[in-house]
Design an enzyme around this catalytic site. Structure first.
Site, PDB file in Angstrom:
ATOM      1  N   HIS A   1    -126.711   7.091  26.027  1.00  0.00           N
ATOM      2  CA  HIS A   1    -126.155   5.857  26.601  1.00  0.00           C
ATOM      3  C   HIS A   1    -127.175   5.180  27.526  1.00  0.00           C
ATOM      4  O   HIS A   1    -127.305   5.572  28.680  1.00  0.00           O
ATOM      5  CB  HIS A   1    -124.878   6.182  27.387  1.00  0.00           C
ATOM      6  CG  HIS A   1    -123.728   6.501  26.496  1.00  0.00           C
ATOM      7  ND1 HIS A   1    -122.829   5.559  26.067  1.00  0.00           N
ATOM      8  CD2 HIS A   1    -123.350   7.664  25.926  1.00  0.00           C
ATOM      9  CE1 HIS A   1    -121.941   6.118  25.261  1.00  0.00           C
ATOM     10  NE2 HIS A   1    -122.230   7.406  25.156  1.00  0.00           N
TER      11      HIS A   1
ATOM     12  N   GLY B   1    -117.573   4.724  21.603  1.00  0.00           N
ATOM     13  CA  GLY B   1    -116.129   4.698  21.449  1.00  0.00           C
ATOM     14  C   GLY B   1    -115.590   6.109  21.375  1.00  0.00           C
ATOM     15  O   GLY B   1    -116.354   7.052  21.119  1.00  0.00           O
TER      16      GLY B   1
ATOM     17  N   LYS C   1    -117.977 -10.220  39.425  1.00  0.00           N
ATOM     18  CA  LYS C   1    -117.838 -10.542  40.854  1.00  0.00           C
ATOM     19  C   LYS C   1    -119.188 -10.784  41.556  1.00  0.00           C
ATOM     20  O   LYS C   1    -119.324 -11.728  42.330  1.00  0.00           O
ATOM     21  CB  LYS C   1    -117.107  -9.386  41.552  1.00  0.00           C
ATOM     22  CG  LYS C   1    -116.718  -9.676  42.976  1.00  0.00           C
ATOM     23  CD  LYS C   1    -115.386 -10.362  43.016  1.00  0.00           C
ATOM     24  CE  LYS C   1    -114.936 -10.660  44.419  1.00  0.00           C
ATOM     25  NZ  LYS C   1    -113.628 -11.319  44.412  1.00  0.00           N
TER      26      LYS C   1
ATOM     27  N   SER D   1    -107.818 -20.399  48.910  1.00  0.00           N
ATOM     28  CA  SER D   1    -107.246 -19.349  49.761  1.00  0.00           C
ATOM     29  C   SER D   1    -108.224 -18.919  50.847  1.00  0.00           C
ATOM     30  O   SER D   1    -107.847 -18.259  51.796  1.00  0.00           O
ATOM     31  CB  SER D   1    -106.902 -18.128  48.907  1.00  0.00           C
ATOM     32  OG  SER D   1    -108.106 -17.513  48.478  1.00  0.00           O
ATOM     33  N   GLY D   2    -109.489 -19.278  50.661  1.00  0.00           N
ATOM     34  CA  GLY D   2    -110.493 -18.778  51.603  1.00  0.00           C
ATOM     35  C   GLY D   2    -111.196 -17.548  51.059  1.00  0.00           C
ATOM     36  O   GLY D   2    -112.212 -17.127  51.576  1.00  0.00           O
ATOM     37  N   GLY D   3    -110.638 -16.957  49.984  1.00  0.00           N
ATOM     38  CA  GLY D   3    -111.295 -15.820  49.342  1.00  0.00           C
ATOM     39  C   GLY D   3    -112.533 -16.306  48.583  1.00  0.00           C
ATOM     40  O   GLY D   3    -112.706 -17.507  48.374  1.00  0.00           O
ATOM     41  N   VAL D   4    -113.363 -15.350  48.175  1.00  0.00           N
ATOM     42  CA  VAL D   4    -114.633 -15.707  47.533  1.00  0.00           C
ATOM     43  C   VAL D   4    -114.386 -16.538  46.267  1.00  0.00           C
ATOM     44  O   VAL D   4    -114.984 -17.598  46.076  1.00  0.00           O
ATOM     45  CB  VAL D   4    -115.423 -14.431  47.141  1.00  0.00           C
ATOM     46  CG1 VAL D   4    -116.744 -14.802  46.509  1.00  0.00           C
ATOM     47  CG2 VAL D   4    -115.625 -13.559  48.342  1.00  0.00           C
ATOM     48  N   ASP D   5    -113.498 -16.051  45.405  1.00  0.00           N
ATOM     49  CA  ASP D   5    -113.350 -16.691  44.101  1.00  0.00           C
ATOM     50  C   ASP D   5    -112.873 -18.140  44.224  1.00  0.00           C
ATOM     51  O   ASP D   5    -113.435 -19.043  43.616  1.00  0.00           O
ATOM     52  CB  ASP D   5    -112.376 -15.902  43.211  1.00  0.00           C
ATOM     53  CG  ASP D   5    -112.795 -14.445  43.095  1.00  0.00           C
ATOM     54  OD1 ASP D   5    -113.960 -14.150  43.419  1.00  0.00           O
ATOM     55  OD2 ASP D   5    -111.957 -13.611  42.716  1.00  0.00           O
ATOM     56  N   SER D   6    -111.828 -18.347  45.016  1.00  0.00           N
ATOM     57  CA  SER D   6    -111.314 -19.716  45.098  1.00  0.00           C
ATOM     58  C   SER D   6    -112.299 -20.616  45.838  1.00  0.00           C
ATOM     59  O   SER D   6    -112.421 -21.803  45.525  1.00  0.00           O
ATOM     60  CB  SER D   6    -109.920 -19.758  45.721  1.00  0.00           C
ATOM     61  OG  SER D   6    -109.964 -19.581  47.113  1.00  0.00           O
ATOM     62  N   SER D   7    -113.040 -20.065  46.794  1.00  0.00           N
ATOM     63  CA  SER D   7    -114.032 -20.892  47.506  1.00  0.00           C
ATOM     64  C   SER D   7    -115.148 -21.325  46.565  1.00  0.00           C
ATOM     65  O   SER D   7    -115.591 -22.471  46.590  1.00  0.00           O
ATOM     66  CB  SER D   7    -114.661 -20.113  48.670  1.00  0.00           C
ATOM     67  OG  SER D   7    -113.665 -19.743  49.592  1.00  0.00           O
TER      68      SER D   7
ATOM     69  N   CYS E   1    -124.387   5.388  20.560  1.00  0.00           N
ATOM     70  CA  CYS E   1    -123.494   6.521  20.330  1.00  0.00           C
ATOM     71  C   CYS E   1    -122.602   6.261  19.112  1.00  0.00           C
ATOM     72  O   CYS E   1    -123.097   6.210  17.991  1.00  0.00           O
ATOM     73  CB  CYS E   1    -122.698   6.817  21.605  1.00  0.00           C
ATOM     74  SG  CYS E   1    -121.939   8.438  21.590  1.00  0.00           S
ATOM     75  N   TYR E   2    -121.312   6.035  19.302  1.00  0.00           N
ATOM     76  CA  TYR E   2    -120.434   5.724  18.173  1.00  0.00           C
ATOM     77  C   TYR E   2    -121.012   4.586  17.335  1.00  0.00           C
ATOM     78  O   TYR E   2    -120.967   4.612  16.100  1.00  0.00           O
ATOM     79  CB  TYR E   2    -119.044   5.340  18.700  1.00  0.00           C
ATOM     80  CG  TYR E   2    -118.026   5.024  17.627  1.00  0.00           C
ATOM     81  CD1 TYR E   2    -117.179   6.008  17.139  1.00  0.00           C
ATOM     82  CD2 TYR E   2    -117.913   3.736  17.093  1.00  0.00           C
ATOM     83  CE1 TYR E   2    -116.245   5.723  16.152  1.00  0.00           C
ATOM     84  CE2 TYR E   2    -116.988   3.435  16.106  1.00  0.00           C
ATOM     85  CZ  TYR E   2    -116.156   4.431  15.639  1.00  0.00           C
ATOM     86  OH  TYR E   2    -115.244   4.141  14.673  1.00  0.00           O
TER      87      TYR E   2
ATOM     88  N   GLU F   1    -126.953   2.451  28.997  1.00  0.00           N
ATOM     89  CA  GLU F   1    -126.322   1.654  30.055  1.00  0.00           C
ATOM     90  C   GLU F   1    -125.990   2.472  31.300  1.00  0.00           C
ATOM     91  O   GLU F   1    -125.647   1.925  32.337  1.00  0.00           O
ATOM     92  CB  GLU F   1    -125.047   0.980  29.511  1.00  0.00           C
ATOM     93  CG  GLU F   1    -123.864   1.911  29.212  1.00  0.00           C
ATOM     94  CD  GLU F   1    -123.942   2.608  27.848  1.00  0.00           C
ATOM     95  OE1 GLU F   1    -125.047   2.693  27.282  1.00  0.00           O
ATOM     96  OE2 GLU F   1    -122.906   3.091  27.368  1.00  0.00           O
TER      97      GLU F   1
END
Ligand code: XMP
Length: 516
Positions: free
Chosen positions: A174, A57, A372, A228-234, A84-85, A176
């Site tokens: 860190h 942080g 994603k 919509s044809g996009g990845v998420d809605s498909s 860290c923090y 990560e």
């Protein structure tokens, strides 16, 4: 319903890399959630995580307004890793001392491991130093009672610490961040060795439990979904369909602003391959009329947005019995992470606005906890074609914001013809998937050219290709000259009405990816 049998809780103290911690944990096939640092202890108990990570942080633990853990956290008997923090806070709250370091450490540092168990299991004490990434101005000066040193660096005599009998560890570096070469080992040792997790978070298990959860929530109700044809809605449509079959109706609004063949391929796939019930609303004329004479980008966007909601509502209204709306909300939209403005802690909570508020339907958001790339893997697991899964992002307002000036069917046709060439050549070159977005833009100017013996006065097409990780920032892609040459030649030769092609070499910021 909690569908996760094992999980790691990440408490966020405002670090820029908190999401990265979550990514790294999930890469180990272990489910994790990010919550604000002050998540109530009762909620933590109810969640029963296998382990807790305290993030880094921007504050100093001794600042008056520094975010602190509830001291009860250290009495839960759950393994805790402070980063860290997080490590400094654990030290301070358990009775040690943290002070401003005489020399700050930013960037790469060498870590000398002194204790080869716990998060350093499998590492060596006589190893030439392990490279880690540091970013801190404070450091642990005096260990809290019961703590011991696990590793040191040149400027941090307590670069890693552990409790002698409790499952508490802290690292100044860190793990990560990719520059910490041993980062994944440290996290794996914590997650598996100390927390006892077993890599149960796979996309297969996700699909199984999500299907059950959707069935339980929906019962015999009807669900509608905007496809919509996009990845998420498909992926949402395929997942909900797997769960409840014919109780799902998808509405595909064709706004006439899609690219060549796009509507057809989306509809063909869903209708033929999945048996999904899709209602195709052809609203091309409506949107063209709404956009008639409009050049201002914001007005275009607004008209398209309102138009979509109006048409979707009209169609959805035909299903009076619909109780639920399925949406492709993703994890980055819902993480209730904290951020700091000056000295004040603010909570930034993203709500995905739009349809549901207007429609008063219960939401089904099965992708709420996914990043994603995980959504893509779920899509593959559900059998969606790779072509749909690895599509580049395409904006909701479609080609309208890539036609500068007025949108007309003639100008849409020119842009579609140019755009399909860009996509074909990008795919042929093997760069399509590596590039965040690559597309054509039709400019509102004409220039002089010569074709054969004729003088021409025609349109200009700009090519835009960018590299990006999240669209927040983007750099223009260094596409090979030969590829740009082929794209340019083909557009000028094959697309009627275009006699010049230019390449956009601006980055975001200060430019944006789209031109409008
Ligand atoms: P900009 O142009 O702001 O775009 O750099 C960032 C990313 O967002 C996409 N984009 C949109 N997506 N509706 C969307 O669904 C929109 O109105 C919209 N505007 C931009 C853009 O394609 C890029 O990926």
């Amino acid at each position: 319903m909690d569908i996760h049998s094992e999980k790691i809780l990440i408490l966020d103290f405002g670090s820029q890399t908190t999401q990265l911690i979550a990514r790294r944990v999930r890469e180990q096939k272990v489910y994790c959630e990010i919550h604000p640092f002050n998540l109530a202890i009762d909620k933590i108990k109810a969640m029963a995580p296998n382990g807790i990570i305290l993030s880094g942080g921007p504050k100093s633990v001794y600042d008056a307004d520094a975010p602190k853990s509830d001291p009860a956290l250290f009495e839960l008997d759950i393994p805790i890793l402070g980063i860290c923090y997080g490590a400094q806070l654990m030290t301070m709250q358990l009775g040690g001392l943290v002070e401003k370091a005489a020399k700050r450490e930013f960037g790469k540092a060498d870590l000398e491991v002194k204790y080869t168990a716990g998060v350093f299991a499998g590492m060596e004490t006589d190893h030439p130093e392990y490279q880690v990434w540091m970013s801190h101005g404070d450091r642990v000066e005096k260990l809290a009672p019961g703590f011991l040193v696990s590793a040191i660096s040149e400027h941090s005599p307590n670069a890693a610490i552990r409790h002698e009998s409790k499952p508490f560890v802290g690292v100044q570096f860190h793990p990560e961040v990719v520059h910490t070469i041993i980062g994944n080992d440290v996290l794996r040792n914590f997650i598996f060795g100390m927390c006892g997790c077993q890599s149960q978070w796979t996309m297969h298990s996700f699909v199984e439990s999500a299907v059950k959860a959707i069935q339980k929530k929906v019962g015999d109700g009807r669900v509608i979904c905007a496809l919509s044809g996009g990845v998420d809605s498909s992926v949402v449509a395929a997942l909900v369909h797997k769960a409840i079959g014919d109780q799902l109706t998808c509405i595909y609004v064709n706004n006439g602003l899609m690219r060549t063949g796009e509507t057809e391929s989306v509809l063909r796939f869903f209708k033929e391959k999945t048996g999904l019930n899709v209602i195709h609303v052809d609203a091309c004329d409506y949107f063209l009329q709404e956009l008639d004479g409009i050049s201002d980008p914001e007005t275009k966007r607004k008209r398209i947005g309102y138009g979509f909601i109006k048409i979707f509502e009209e169609e959805a209204g035909k299903f009076g019995d619909a109780k639920f709306l399925a949406q492709g909300t993703l994890y980055p939209d819902v993480i209730e992470s904290i951020s700091f403005v000056g000295d004040t802690v603010i909570k930034s909570h993203h709500n995905v606005g739009g349809l549901p508020e207007v429609m008063k339907l219960d939401l089904i958001e099965p992708l709420r906890e996914l990043f994603k790339d995980e959504v893509r893997n779920v899509g593959l697991e559900l059998g969606l074609p790779e072509e749909a899964i690895y599509r580049q992002p395409f904006p909701g307002p479609g080609l309208a914001i890539r036609i500068l000036g007025e949108v007309s069917s003639e100008r849409l046709e020119i842009l579609r013809a140019a755009d399909v060439i860009v996509l074909e050549e990008m795919k042929k070159s093997g760069l399509y998937r590596k590039t965040w977005q690559s597309f054509a833009v039709l400019l509102p100017i004409q220039t002089v050219g010569v074709m054969g013996d004729e003088r021409t006065y025609e349109h200009v097409v700009a090519i835009r290709a960018v590299d990006s990780l999240d669209a927040m920032t983007a750099d223009w892609s260094r596409l090979p000259y030969d590829l740009l040459g082929r794209i340019s030649n083909r557009i000028i030769n094959e697309v009627r009405g275009v006699n010049r092609v230019v390449y956009d070499i601006s980055s975001k910021p200060p430019s944006t990816i789209e031109w409008e």
